[in-house]
Design an enzyme around this catalytic site. Sequence first.
Site, mmCIF file in Angstrom:
data_model
loop_
_atom_site.group_PDB
_atom_site.id
_atom_site.type_symbol
_atom_site.label_atom_id
_atom_site.label_comp_id
_atom_site.label_asym_id
_atom_site.label_seq_id
_atom_site.Cartn_x
_atom_site.Cartn_y
_atom_site.Cartn_z
ATOM 1 N N LYS A 237 -0.792 1.452 -0.602
ATOM 2 C CA LYS A 237 0.337 1.275 -1.520
ATOM 3 C C LYS A 237 0.602 2.616 -2.187
ATOM 4 O O LYS A 237 -0.331 3.320 -2.582
ATOM 5 C CB LYS A 237 -0.030 0.216 -2.551
ATOM 6 C CG LYS A 237 1.057 -0.142 -3.546
ATOM 7 C CD LYS A 237 0.585 -1.278 -4.448
ATOM 8 C CE LYS A 237 1.646 -1.732 -5.415
ATOM 9 N NZ LYS A 237 1.201 -2.885 -6.233
ATOM 10 N N SER B 88 4.002 -6.706 -6.320
ATOM 11 C CA SER B 88 4.676 -5.451 -6.047
ATOM 12 C C SER B 88 4.158 -4.716 -4.814
ATOM 13 O O SER B 88 4.726 -3.710 -4.407
ATOM 14 C CB SER B 88 4.528 -4.528 -7.262
ATOM 15 O OG SER B 88 3.150 -4.239 -7.499
ATOM 16 N N SER C 208 0.359 -9.023 -7.823
ATOM 17 C CA SER C 208 0.946 -8.066 -6.894
ATOM 18 C C SER C 208 0.197 -7.871 -5.583
ATOM 19 O O SER C 208 0.737 -7.301 -4.647
ATOM 20 C CB SER C 208 1.116 -6.701 -7.581
ATOM 21 O OG SER C 208 2.107 -6.774 -8.564
#
Length: 545
Positions: free
Chosen positions: A80, A155, A179
């Site tokens: 990420k 996210s 997330s």
Amino acid sequence: MSDLHYLTLAESADLVRTKKLSPVELTDALLKRIETFNPQLSAFITITGDLARAQAKQAEQEIAQGKYRGPLHGVPFALKDIYNTAGILTSGGSKVCIDNVPASNATTTQKLLDAGAVLLGKLQTHEFAHGGPSFDLPWPPARNPWNLAHFTGGSSSGSGAALAAGLTAVALGSDTGGSIRGPSSHCGTTGLMPTYGLVSRAGVIPNSFTFDHCGPMARTAEDCAILLQVLAGYDPQDGGSTEQAIPDYRAALKNFSVKGLKIGVLRHYWEEDLPAHEDLRAAMEESIATFKRMGAQVEDCRARPMMDGLDIKVIIGECEIYSINQHDLQARPGDFGRDFLGRALPACLFQASDYVQALREHKRYMADMQPLLAKYDILLTAGFGPAPRFEDYRVTNFWRKSNAFTPSNAARTPSLVLCGGLSKAGLPLGLQLITRPFNDAQLLAAGHAFQRETDWHTRRPPLDPSAKAPVVDTSVFEPKPDADAATRALAETMARRAGLKLNERQMAILLENAPAALDMANRLRKPRARLDEPSSTFRFAGSQK
């Protein structure tokens, strides 16, 4: 071997270790798949092809020389894009950090590289691991591989998309309010939010100091266990890190039996607090039946309402992310995406007392969970239902509705999400397992047992190499403020005192969510005992041993 892109980490590691599969061959296969599908999925922000090939070649040479480092050696992974990578863009998915190239790696990044893993690149994230799918950022939102018109969850959006589409076998995400687990749920993969403090956050762009977790995302619970083994451990660079003995997570999966396991079902989460889609309700009943069939002792139980956890998490979390980004919000609000502003700007309405009262309620909330955590080995509840279309997503829901994952952030309970079925429209349905802190090994073992009994984690999305990402009507995301005159006056005054210079549209974004934010603060403005402490207590390092 014909589908290298859908090998699990465990399968890849075994083939690489026995020299039946070359790390270079595996890396090339994944890079080719990324080249084919990333244009429609937007899962990657940065692809590090040359670096990956060099790392794969080095791994192959080391393994040939008998210098095998372990199950991640020669296996590709992706991060990420909030994890620092030395010499490689770490954007946070934001224009604000579009030129941010760190000089050093995050602790977790370095651990994976030291284990011999091969970096494929940096994955899309909602802005600063917050917000939702904004279409006004430098990179388009990731698409759900099961249906490109649908949301991935956030996210860790690129992580979920890349895993489901076979672009990588493993990835790292972060979880502040769901997330890791949201994208895992919507994309049909497996994601673990570990115990708070178990995995270092040093060198990772922060969202909330109180609630941030770093953790593994993969296709199976076994793969998450392998990743966690490498990632877990005390790090003095992370103020929230804890010193604990680290068990053998993968070994805990072997010979584990669900028989006699005490499972409490938080049925009210999906039936009352946030009524779920009918397909998810049906999948939950089937999952409960599966655990019973495996011999678990299953019964319904209750915790505090989901909204209680949301109020705590949002007030604390939004105050913290606002403070982290305060300077840029004052100096360059136009460089943030619409969704981030819709979440962060209303924090200017909170008072210092709101933050402290939320911390005090946070401590009470964690204490209230202790009887349940002591009574049951595992708590079972729903994840997310079918992923919505992009046009159906609304930032206002962040303030008005809880979600299935926030309670674990507020309670600091580790949580694992698995695929528990598919909707009638063919979209994944999430199942969530929760346990007490530092019981991650049993949590993973229970998830592994469920995946041995079912095959949902083996289902694959129907990808078409020639597909194009559908056009999204972004006009539906324009702010629609509905604040009365008093609320408008208060919001304008508080924004001005906070040093925010907002244009008309940015003020509309603030006003759209101001009433719900103030309602949230009011729910926590209640009498408390004078001696009630906040959750933000501190200890000297020596006292943790």
